[in-house]
Motif scaffolding. Structure first.
Motif: not given
Length: 238
Positions: A5-7, A186-192, A195-199
């Motif tokens: 997700v991050i990459i 990113v959070q809304s796309r992947y519900y992650a 990963e989204a906010f740590i990045t």
């Protein structure tokens, strides 16, 4: 954590980084330039000069940056004649302009108070020596008070710069895709959310580290005479 997700979304984060890298320096530079005259006004004994500057700094230091951002973004458009003004100046109706304006006004208020305190602490002997050399009030201000105050204000101002960097995350609340805005997408796309906010947090952490490192170099440069004096004292004691 799903590192894919991050990459996959790194280009979006770098776009957000670019916007953050525009908003923060621009607002800080403008705020720095505006804060010096406001700080001088705050030191004036004339109430017609002092009170407006006091009211300005008190309002923007006494209310949350988020409230100021919403007031400007959602409230200015309701003013009479504003819609006609945006026809002449198209940039006035964009979220970028209001974010920059809010950050500029907020950092101006805080920076002005930092500089005011530093100017008020100018050693009396420096002022007297300048007067003995025949300097005028404005020359003393330009050549003695302001340069001396800026050196003393560096540690406190470095904190303001870091706070401004972190406060810039609020730009995402008015549709701008900065670092935090990228994380929300990113959070809304992947519900992650992790990963989204740590990045985004890693990006902010690196930027903060670079700012701290840069200010340490600047402080070391401008305080060489103090460092030499401390080394001399240590040598005498030991």
């Amino acid at each position: 954590m799903d590192f894919s997700v991050i990459i996959n979304e790194l280009p979006l984060y770098f776009e957000g980084l670019l916007l953050t890298a525009q908003l923060v320096p621009f607002s800080l530079i403008l705020g720095f330039l505006a804060a010096i005259p406001v700080a001088i006004m705050r030191l004036s004994r004339n109430p017609l000069v002092n009170y407006p500057a006091f009211a300005f700094t008190y309002f923007f230091r006494g209310t949350p940056l988020l409230v100021q951002l919403f007031l400007l973004y959602a409230g200015v458009g309701q003013l009479d004649g504003y819609s006609e003004l945006t026809k002449e100046f198209d940039f006035l109706k964009g979220a970028y302009f209001f974010a920059l304006l809010a950050f500029f006004l907020n950092t101006t208020a805080y920076t002005a108070e930092i500089f005011r305190g530093a100017m008020a602490e100018t050693p009396f002997g420096e002022i007297e020596a300048a007067k003995a050399c025949g300097m005028s009030k404005w020359m003393i201000l330009r050549r003695i008070t302001i340069p001396s105050a800026l050196r003393r204000a560096l540690p406190a101002y470095s904190n303001e710069v870091i706070f401004m960097l972190h406060g810039s995350a609020l730009a995402s609340t008015i549709t701008l895709v900065d670092l935090t805005g990228a994380a929300r997408i990113v959070q809304s796309r992947y519900y992650a959310p992790f990963e989204a906010f740590i990045t985004a947090g890693v990006f902010y952490f690196v930027l903060t580290f670079l700012l701290v490192w840069a200010f340490r170099l600047v402080e070391k440069h401008f305080n060489k005479h103090l460092n030499r004096r401390e080394e001399t004292i240590i040598e005498v004691v030991t």
